[in-house]
Write an enzyme that holds these catalytic residues in place. Structure first.
Site, PDB file in Angstrom:
ATOM      1  N   ASP A  69       3.649   1.315   2.371  1.00 36.39           N
ATOM      2  CA  ASP A  69       4.571   2.366   1.929  1.00 36.39           C
ATOM      3  C   ASP A  69       4.143   2.966   0.593  1.00 36.39           C
ATOM      4  OD1 ASP A  69       5.170  -0.217   0.804  1.00 36.39           O
ATOM      5  OD2 ASP A  69       6.957   0.682  -0.088  1.00 36.39           O
ATOM      6  N   GLU A  70       4.659   4.140   0.325  1.00 33.94           N
ATOM      7  CA  GLU A  70       4.567   4.803  -0.975  1.00 33.94           C
ATOM      8  C   GLU A  70       3.145   4.778  -1.546  1.00 33.94           C
ATOM      9  OE1 GLU A  70       8.995   4.363  -2.821  1.00 33.94           O
ATOM     10  OE2 GLU A  70       7.699   2.609  -3.060  1.00 33.94           O
TER      11      GLU A  70
END
Length: 522
Positions: A315-316
């Site tokens: 993620d991210e």
């Protein structure tokens, strides 16, 4: 207005206490009567006829814990000569049909619990396919007991009981984060114990992140140089102890390493994992050493973390360091990749490494959103950004775990328990085959503002609201959360009695009591 609503719920609660049910989460099927039984001073465990020999002592230890939680440190000194001998409950008779106590995703957790109302030598009965079903049955039994301060006996009200129960979802998780703040081993064990009371069954251990790398990795021993301090670390023996402690309570441990982002701490011990000294994450996609380290971590994981899945994050990911670093820019050109393609390359290669160590993979939803069709079919997509993703995931034939942040992130202190209760994992998923691809859900206790001092009251009682959503049959769930206020308040007070620092229900997450008063009103 708030005080009027509170008073109304209080009155409803006491009506429930006398006439209704105070079991959390609500079982599938419950029948009960109106008599009282008393636990004998030599309340015992019997297993005649059971195929499970309890060589590892899981059942014996669970029974010992049962006695501890129902006595809640009171002195039991009742004079049983004053009681009707026919109203004495002498113990619990357990029948387990499977000899196997391997704990894995999909294990049978169903059980049947019955408590007769009369007889010459009365025992409660728990029947289950596996010992883990029995553990849940013992938890339910514990909620039927209460200590009577007048006669100094433990009573079971509303006898006879007949309960048939099983979970709605196989995956009922709680995430803890030991990178943002280190959590001492006793705190993690306390969290595990509290999970059992609500029948949660997966501890998602977000071990490392940007801020710190507290876990020993024997294959690459300098990695835990990224810990906050020399004492804020976990040895692999510590990790094995957590896994064993959880397993004996029916809880699996899902380990996570988040790659390629959220990994700055890795480079403290091995700076070559950084794109450059001045641009330190995500991990360097261009170096074989990066994937050698991931392989070493997952090889070490496979010796300790025996759950079917491993979480690889994903993620991210801010890829700007890749384009700002000359040697990575050159590598991208040579391979004909832009940063989006390099992100896909990294995630898929990490997946292959995990598969080679026998794991199936869980990734955060960005991987699906960006290149879902390329993911291994053994991928579980972990939804966190919001609604609407789960239905797309299962429509694509992949499995999904729901943790949408607006409802099930415990660090969102403005998120009230009512939202946790009403968050439905199968929203807009009507196809029966696609519904089966939702493994369950998870509440997430991210650790930026949580440490050993406040973790319990931030988790509870809101996690319990989600736990009923994940355990109880859909038709047994309240359509309006106010209908369960009294029962959840009772469970919150039960947690307090067992030493769990669960916060009041009234207000958002982690609030203090508003004023003096009974636990059951707050």
């Amino acid at each position: 207005m708030g005080k009027i609503v509170k008073s109304f719920c209080f009155l409803v609660f006491f009506g429930v206490l006398v006439e209704g049910l105070n079991i959390w989460p609500m079982p599938n099927s419950v029948n009960h009567g109106h008599q009282i039984m008393y636990l004998s001073n030599d309340f015992a465990l019997k297993s005649d006829g059971s195929k499970y020999n309890d060589a590892s002592g899981i059942l014996k230890d669970a029974f010992s814990r049962l006695l501890d939680v129902i006595e809640v440190d009171h002195v039991i000194d009742s004079n049983f000569s004053h009681f009707d001998p026919m109203a004495i409950l002498h113990g619990i008779h357990v029948i387990v049909w499977s000899q196997n106590d391997e704990l894995q995703y999909g294990v049978d957790e169903s059980y049947k619990l019955s408590i007769p109302s009369h007889g010459t030598q009365v025992y409660a009965h728990i029947e289950a396919q596996t010992v883990y079903g029995v553990l849940h049955g013992l938890q339910t039994f514990s909620q039927l007991c209460r200590f009577n301060l007048t006669n100094r006996a433990i009573e079971v009200h509303q006898v006879p009981w007949y309960i048939i129960d099983q979970p709605r979802f196989f995956y009922r998780g709680l995430l803890i984060d030991t990178s943002r703040h280190y959590l001492p081993l006793p705190i993690i064990k306390n969290v595990i114990d509290s999970m059992t009371y609500a029948k949660l069954n997966v501890l998602h251990w977000h071990i490392v992140d940007t801020q710190s790398f507290p876990l020993e990795i024997p294959s690459f021993p300098k990695l835990w140089n990224g810990a906050y301090s020399i004492s804020e670390r976990y040895t692999m023996a510590d990790a094995a102890e957590i896994v064993s402690y959880a397993q004996r309570r029916g809880i699996s441990v899902l380990a996570e390493i988040d790659v390629p982002g959220h990994a700055l701490s890795w480079g403290t011990g091995y700076p070559s994992l950084w794109p450059s000294k001045d641009c330190q994450q995500p991990l360097d996609v261009s170096k074989e050493f990066t994937f050698k380290v991931i392989d070493g971590i997952l090889s070490d994981f496979s010796k300790t973390f025996k759950y079917r899945f491993v979480h690889l994050g994903g993620d991210e990911v801010n890829t700007s360091c890749w384009t700002e670093t000359p040697h990575i820019r050159k590598w991208l050109r040579q391979h004909g990749l832009d940063t989006s393609g390099a992100y896909q390359y990294f995630v898929l290669r990490a997946q292959k490494i995990a598969l080679s160590h026998g794991y199936e993979i869980i990734n955060w939803e960005e991987t699906f959103n960006d290149f879902g069709s390329k993911l291994s079919r053994k991928t579980v997509v972990h939804n966190w950004l919001g609604g609407g993703v789960a239905e797309k995931v299962v429509a694509a034939g992949l499995r999904c775990i729901v943790s949408n942040q607006d409802k099930w992130y415990l660090d969102h202190l403005d998120a009230p328990w009512e939202g946790f209760y009403m968050n439905e994992p199968l929203t807009n998923i009507t196809n029966h085959q696609q519904q089966k691809l939702i493994l369950g859900g998870e509440v997430c206790m991210w650790g930026e503002h949580i440490d050993a001092s406040d973790i319990e009251q931030t988790i509870w009682p809101r996690a319990a609201a989600a736990a009923e959503r994940l355990w109880s049959a859909y038709d047994n769930l309240a359509k309006d959360p106010s209908q369960v206020f009294g029962r959840l308040a009772h469970f919150r007070c039960l947690l307090n009695q067992r030493g769990v620092a669960a916060a009041p229900l009234v207000g958002p997450g982690r609030v203090a009591p508003e004023e003096p008063g009974s636990c059951y009103k707050q």
